[in-house]
Design an enzyme around this catalytic site. Structure first.
Site, short mmCIF file in Angstrom:
data_model
loop_
_atom_site.label_atom_id
_atom_site.label_comp_id
_atom_site.label_asym_id
_atom_site.label_seq_id
_atom_site.Cartn_x
_atom_site.Cartn_y
_atom_site.Cartn_z
N SER A 90 0.82 -1.22 0.00
CA SER A 90 0.00 0.00 0.00
C SER A 90 0.85 1.26 0.00
CB SER A 90 -0.90 0.03 1.24
OG SER A 90 -1.82 -1.02 1.20
N GLU A 106 -4.16 -17.34 1.67
CA GLU A 106 -4.94 -17.67 2.87
C GLU A 106 -5.49 -19.08 2.68
OE1 GLU A 106 -6.77 -18.38 5.78
OE2 GLU A 106 -6.79 -16.21 6.06
#
Lengths: 404, 371
Positions: A121, A236
């Site tokens: 980010s 994940e």
């Protein structure tokens, strides 16, 4: 359909439980102790379990990973460290790295000898991650990186970072991004803690000024960074699917106890119909999260990848966490806001996301993060709408042209 | 641990869906809504008997298929998806599972094969004017007569009682709440229609005035059978609501892909796309809640009672949300009688308060924990 655990899984759970009883530290006072606990878990085969054996993992089934995390949650075990290294950077190197990169980095991620962060980010590239502006310039024998990253979790502890940077400004924005490994311990990298609404600083800002990235630390080909980042977001593997629920269930029991003590109009609020409805609703929601986790684990056990279905899971549990913590605050009243001076009977007996002993106030504030990080709820809904339901993409100004 | 359907289960679902897609189109549902006699199709009923749906959960010696609640939930989900008009739930779930749990060998022999073959239809009168689902609240009375029992009282919202050959009726005997088999067409029973918004799902009021009742199970011992039946009915109704919600979601997504406003497909607007994504999440969660509970009840799992209450409390509200959102996504056309969306919206709504609404089941959950 058989929602009983297999005999093997029950036996494995028992083995993990026994090991934790015998080996779990009572308290973790500093990073060195946490690293020691991390290594102990690794040596017992309970960390990086899903990694292939050749890189130091156990090649374990998703259910075994979920059971270890679940038993740790049940026992209130301290969290290991280097979560991004083990969870995201390692798997990225396993899939996209060269043999040399695998030899150089993987084992030290598992042992926490080298700590990792993720440099994705930027101040102007949050949900629109592909708008990132950090530049990696090819200097012949190395890349020179300049730019600013934000929301870098664990940045202050990190020795290395997984970096997304722009290497081509002439092409469409998704196509000009490349992926690198960058040494965080160099003069051109300045890490500053970012103080969050919790008052703590689990995240950092990272300023890179003519920082150096070696040529051999490029991951994949130039311009492939966006695709690599998309796959890392999909790593994940349901590892915490059960543990999450078990933690909440423990907290729910603490709320039940609080509701026995606290009173309204002279009667315990646990006898109050409104409170009971709130508790019943959140318990049903929690159970439904558990059923959903079992569905995800079933898929993973069959070797199916949830793909965009991961967005449903993430949307579901992060939004649930907010509802759960809001309800906890309603039950606890001002006790729920205490960061210090919490009477023992209203203390939250869990490890928080960063491993510090938690308060309800901290957990409440932290619950605001889950629906923003790793793709906000709005981004998840876009993914669900486009990739699962097949709804048309919105018309966007940035689909074509370069970034300059 | 395996939370997925077997090949046989998938085959069953596909065959039920194919049959209903063919024989229970919206036009059929509408025809039955307007039908001034029974409100359901005898020929489709016969077809369902032939396909083995009517005896699905009964033992093979009673003409059934010996399948479990997961399979039954699969069928019911498809019936919700089709807004099936007819006494399937009343016969197979309410009467069938009730008899299976509490009937004597002779009573099972008398009724279950008849229900399975389509010759008889049943129902259960679980609700009185107070709308209390607690079996202990029963006020209808049962008194001994020479030959058997005489039942008096008022029962409401009895599904498909107007076509039923037998109704399970709780009533208070001197020994306590007991279950009786009553012929709704016999003397002393008045059946009056109660017309709700879901015209494809018919209810009646049952006024019992000294009606003949045949005791089912021990006098005063109806509690456990009724509680078990209520749980199964709650999960079965949830399966139907799930099917209705999935149909509403599918219709909304389909519509959002073709409807244009402001020169664009409305599905490209985040306001619509996000709503559809939220609907899908609710539907997927409802799916997990329904099939977990169906499995738990079938397997006699420790948490079966809790799972049933989790299921009904969650799905009641999820289906309400999804079906309501579907009208919103459609806009004006979703509010017209001509468009089919309201068939499914109303099915979900009709089942929402039955067999315990969300608040009732949430209270059960907390009662179990606070004890």
């Amino acid at each position: 359909m058989d929602l009983n655990y297999t005999v093997e899984d029950v036996a494995f759970r028992k083995q993990v439980r026994t090991w934790l009883e015998q080996n779990m530290p009572r308290q973790i006072r500093n990073l060195e102790e946490r690293k020691a606990w991390h290594r102990k878990l690794y040596e017992a085969g309970y960390l990086g379990m899903g990694w292939p054996r050749e890189y130091g993992g156990q090649g374990a089934r998703p259910m075994e990973q979920a059971i270890v995390a679940d038993e740790m949650a049940r026992a209130g075990a301290p969290a290991p460290t280097n979560g991004l290294g083990v969870g995201i950077v390692g798997p990225t190197i396993v899939v996209h790295g060269t043999d040399a990169q695998k030899r150089r980095y993987l084992r030290k991620i598992l042992t926490a000898e080298e700590m990792w962060c993720q440099l994705y980010s930027e101040p102007n590239a949050g949900s629109d991650l592909a708008a990132l502006r950090t530049v990696a310039e090819d200097k012949g024998d190395h890349f020179q990186v300049t730019g600013q990253k934000i929301w870098t979790s664990g940045g202050a502890l990190a020795d290395w970072g997984l970096l997304l940077a722009r290497t081509d400004t002439a092409v469409a924005k998704h196509k000009g991004i490349s992926c690198f490994l960058i040494n965080m311990r160099q003069p051109g990298v300045d890490v500053r803690p970012l103080k969050q609404i919790t008052g703590s600083s689990e995240f950092c800002e990272v300023f890179m000024t003519s920082a150096r990235v070696e040529k051999e630390d490029q991951i994949g080909r130039l311009g492939e960074g966006w695709g690599i980042a998309q796959t890392t977001l999909g790593y994940e593997r349901g590892g915490r699917a059960l543990a999450r629920i078990t933690s909440y269930a423990g907290q729910y029991n603490q709320l039940m106890n609080a509701a026995r003590r606290l009173k309204r109009n002279g009667r315990p609020i646990l006898d109050d119909a409104v409170t009971r409805q709130k508790l019943g609703r959140i318990w049903a929601d929690l159970e439904v999260e558990r059923y959903g986790a079992l569905r995800v684990l079933t898929m993973l056990e069959r070797g199916e990848h949830p793909g965009a279905g991961g967005s449903l899971t993430k949307l579901s549990y992060s939004e649930f966490e907010k509802r759960f913590m809001e309800m906890a605050e309603e039950i606890l009243g001002p006790y729920g806001q205490l960061t210090d001076g919490v009477p023992p009977e209203f203390r939250l007996e869990v490890d928080t996301a960063v491993g510090d002993h938690g308060t309800w106030a901290y957990a409440f504030l932290w619950s605001r993060a889950g629906t923003i990080y790793a793709g906000s709820s709005e981004i998840q809904k876009n993914v669900i709408g486009e990739r699962i339901l097949g709804l048309p993409k919105e018309s966007r100004a940035d689909r074509v042209g370069g970034t300059r | 641990m395996n939370f997925s359907f077997s090949e046989d289960q998938i085959l069953l679902r596909n065959s039920v869906r194919a049959a209903l897609d063919e024989q229970c189109k919206p036009a059929h549902v509408r025809a039955m809504m307007e039908d001034d006699r029974s409100g359901y199709s005898e020929s489709l009923w016969g077809e369902m008997a032939k396909l083995g749906w009517l005896g699905l959960p009964f033992a093979e010696e009673q003409g059934g298929a010996g399948l479990g609640l997961v399979e039954l939930a699969l069928v019911l989900e498809e019936m919700g998806r089709a807004a099936y008009p007819g006494p399937y739930f009343a016969s197979v779930v309410l009467a069938g599972l009730g008899l299976q749990a509490g009937g004597s060998a002779a009573q099972k022999e008398r009724w279950l094969p008849a229900i399975a073959s389509g010759q008889a239809r049943g129902t259960a009168a679980l609700l009185e004017d107070s709308l209390d689902w607690d079996p202990a609240s029963t006020t209808a009375t049962a008194t001994r007569t020479g030959a058997g029992w005489s039942i008096s009282g008022l029962k409401r919202f009895v599904p498909w009682a107007h076509v039923a050959d037998v109704a399970l009726v709780p009533a208070r005997a001197p020994e306590g709440v007991s279950l009786f088999l009553v012929d709704p067409r016999a003397a002393g029973v008045t059946v009056t229609p109660m017309v709700g918004i879901d015209l494809a799902n018919r209810w009646s009021e049952l006024r019992l005035d000294g009606a003949a009742g045949e005791l089912m199970g021990p006098a005063g011992g109806a509690g456990p059978v009724l509680e078990g039946l209520l749980r199964r009915a709650a999960v079965g109704a949830s399966a139907e609501m799930l099917g209705a919600a999935r149909r509403c979601l599918d219709m909304s997504v389909g519509y959002a892909k073709v409807r244009e406003q402001f020169g664009q497909l409305i599905g490209s607007f985040q306001a619509i796309r996000h709503r559809c994504a939220e609907m899908l999440l609710e539907v997927e969660k409802a799916h997990a809640a329904v099939y977990y509970a169906a499995w738990a009840l079938s397997a006699g799992a420790e948490d079966a009672a809790m799972a049933a209450s989790v299921c009904k409390s969650f799905v009641s509200e999820a289906a309400r949300q999804v079906c309501g959102d579907a009208i919103q996504v459609h806009g004006g056309i979703g509010f017209t009688w001509e468009y089919d969306l309201h068939l499914y919206f109303k099915r979900a709504k009709a089942l929402e308060p039955l067999y315990g609404d969300a608040a009732y089941h949430r209270e059960l959950l907390v009662r179990g924990q606070a004890a």
